[in-house]
Design a protein around this motif. Structure first.
Motif, PDB file in Angstrom:
ATOM      1  N   GLY A 213      -2.557  29.960   4.240  1.00 43.68           N
ATOM      2  CA  GLY A 213      -3.694  30.690   4.823  1.00 43.68           C
ATOM      3  C   GLY A 213      -3.861  32.086   4.250  1.00 43.68           C
ATOM      4  O   GLY A 213      -4.981  32.542   4.004  1.00 43.68           O
ATOM      5  N   ASN A 214      -2.732  32.780   4.011  1.00 41.60           N
ATOM      6  CA  ASN A 214      -2.836  34.141   3.482  1.00 41.60           C
ATOM      7  C   ASN A 214      -3.371  34.161   2.054  1.00 41.60           C
ATOM      8  O   ASN A 214      -4.225  34.975   1.712  1.00 41.60           O
ATOM      9  CB  ASN A 214      -1.473  34.839   3.514  1.00 41.60           C
ATOM     10  N   ASP A 215      -2.856  33.252   1.217  1.00 43.02           N
ATOM     11  CA  ASP A 215      -3.350  33.190  -0.162  1.00 43.02           C
ATOM     12  C   ASP A 215      -4.843  32.864  -0.189  1.00 43.02           C
ATOM     13  O   ASP A 215      -5.605  33.449  -0.960  1.00 43.02           O
ATOM     14  CB  ASP A 215      -2.558  32.161  -0.981  1.00 43.02           C
ATOM     15  N   CYS A 216      -5.249  31.925   0.680  1.00 41.12           N
ATOM     16  CA  CYS A 216      -6.675  31.575   0.740  1.00 41.12           C
ATOM     17  C   CYS A 216      -7.502  32.799   1.130  1.00 41.12           C
ATOM     18  O   CYS A 216      -8.553  33.057   0.533  1.00 41.12           O
ATOM     19  CB  CYS A 216      -6.918  30.449   1.745  1.00 41.12           C
ATOM     20  N   ALA A 217      -7.006  33.552   2.114  1.00 38.70           N
ATOM     21  CA  ALA A 217      -7.744  34.737   2.565  1.00 38.70           C
ATOM     22  C   ALA A 217      -7.839  35.768   1.445  1.00 38.70           C
ATOM     23  O   ALA A 217      -8.889  36.391   1.234  1.00 38.70           O
ATOM     24  CB  ALA A 217      -7.063  35.342   3.794  1.00 38.70           C
ATOM     25  N   ILE A 218      -6.742  35.942   0.696  1.00 40.02           N
ATOM     26  CA  ILE A 218      -6.739  36.930  -0.392  1.00 40.02           C
ATOM     27  C   ILE A 218      -7.730  36.516  -1.480  1.00 40.02           C
ATOM     28  O   ILE A 218      -8.537  37.324  -1.951  1.00 40.02           O
ATOM     29  CB  ILE A 218      -5.315  37.095  -0.973  1.00 40.02           C
ATOM     30  N   VAL A 219      -7.677  35.249  -1.874  1.00 38.04           N
ATOM     31  CA  VAL A 219      -8.569  34.788  -2.940  1.00 38.04           C
ATOM     32  C   VAL A 219     -10.030  34.945  -2.510  1.00 38.04           C
ATOM     33  O   VAL A 219     -10.860  35.471  -3.259  1.00 38.04           O
ATOM     34  CB  VAL A 219      -8.249  33.321  -3.334  1.00 38.04           C
ATOM     35  N   ARG A 220     -10.345  34.533  -1.277  1.00 39.34           N
ATOM     36  CA  ARG A 220     -11.725  34.671  -0.796  1.00 39.34           C
ATOM     37  C   ARG A 220     -12.150  36.131  -0.761  1.00 39.34           C
ATOM     38  O   ARG A 220     -13.280  36.468  -1.111  1.00 39.34           O
ATOM     39  CB  ARG A 220     -11.848  34.093   0.629  1.00 39.34           C
TER      40      ARG A 220
END
Ligand code: C2E
Ligand code: CA
Ligand code: CA
Length: 279
Positions: A213-220
């Motif tokens: 979830g954190n990586d997804c949030a960072i990429v977005r």
């Protein structure tokens, strides 16, 4: 002896003694490699996220030693960066990439942009702008076909020196891309002042997509930040269909990685032209 603007610290003991000898050996090996023309470039496609059509290439240096072994850049660029040798190697990369761009055009390929990695000493060398102009002109390459990739640390460590050079290069028509974004010294207040055309999301963040979830949030967030600042956003390390799906969904402009295409020799790139399934 390592060149201007560089301070080295020495501590007594066997370890540093050995390291110094190893460094000297590596240094002369690299100098010989240049003379013997042992470096070569591979090109990795940078593709439009929606169509996966190739729009640019990143030039990546390799070293073929006399025994035939191939040395990856991580194993010799950091050493070369400790002296002005990196400037000679870097200028060789620029000249070869320009020559290859001309060859691609002569082979009937559409005009592509080539991304070139720059270490701090090559970028901060005062002759860079004039030499870039001379090298591109000699090869008949438009400066707009060249994109220089700089990491955040290269820019931010010496922002006082880097910013005027970036402005000068932008004025001359060269593009600049911020490499490995998110891993270095990113200061959002400074980001807005940088004359850059694109951001590259470090491949570290893609690794966790789509399960973390954190990586997804960072990429977005990086995609949104870049797009809102009118920058192209390039995701690195795109290896899986799930990565590509995620990046399409959230509007990432460009993708680079083993899925859209591995780094390859110029001849293979030309052979793959017209056969998108091979990219
Ligand atoms: P970089 O600029 O971040 O380049 C991308 C690296 O990721 C390349 O490694 C590339 O082969 C690799 N890569 C591409 N797609 C994928 C993927 O899907 N998964 C994974 N795991 N890796 C992928 P390479 O060629 O070994 O280069 C390493 C670094 O060496 C580069 O990192 C860059 O910092 C430096 N470098 C390469 N060529 C040059 C050069 O001509 N000059 C300078 N100064 N540095 C260079
Ligand atoms: Ca790069
Ligand atoms: Ca990178």
């Amino acid at each position: 002896g390592n060149g201007r603007d560089l301070v080295s610290y020495f501590s007594p003991g066997h370890d540093s003694q050995r390291r110094t000898t190893a460094q000297l050996l590596m240094h002369s090996a690299l100098r010989e490699a240049l003379q013997r023309d042992e470096f070569f470039l591979e090109y990795q496609p940078i593709c439009d996220t929606q169509s996966t059509r190739m729009v640019a290439l990143e030039a990546l240096i390799r070293w073929r030693r006399a025994d035939g072994s191939i040395v990856p850049p991580d194993q010799f660029i950091p050493m070369a960066e400790q002296s002005r040798l990196i400037i000679l190697i870097g200028r060789w990369v620029i000249a070869r990439a320009c020559r290859d761009l001309s060859a691609l055009r002569a082979a009937g390929m559409p005009a592509l942009q080539v991304h070139i990695n720059m270490a701090a000493p090559e970028f901060l060398d005062s002759e860079l702008p004039a030499q870039l102009v001379a090298i591109t002109a000699a090869a008949g390459v438009d400066p707009r076909q060249i994109c220089l990739e700089l990491t955040e640390s290269v820019i931010m460590q010496r922002i006082d020196k880097a910013l005027p050079v970036m402005r000068e290069l932008a004025r001359l028509g060269f593009d600049i891309s911020l490499d490995d974004f998110g891993t270095g010294y990113s200061s959002l207040s400074r980001l807005k002042a940088l004359p850059i055309a694109s951001l590259k999301i470090d491949r570290l963040f893609l690794r966790g997509v789509p399960h973390d979830g954190n990586d997804c949030a960072i990429v977005r967030s990086i995609i949104d930040l870049g797009c809102n600042m009118n920058l192209r956003v390039i995701a690195e390390g795109v290896e899986q269909d799930a990565h590509l799906g995620f990046l399409r969904q959230f509007g990432c402009t460009l993708v680079q990685g083993y899925l859209p295409g591995r780094p390859m020799r110029l001849a293979d790139l030309m052979a793959a032209h017209g056969d998108p399934a091979r990219l």
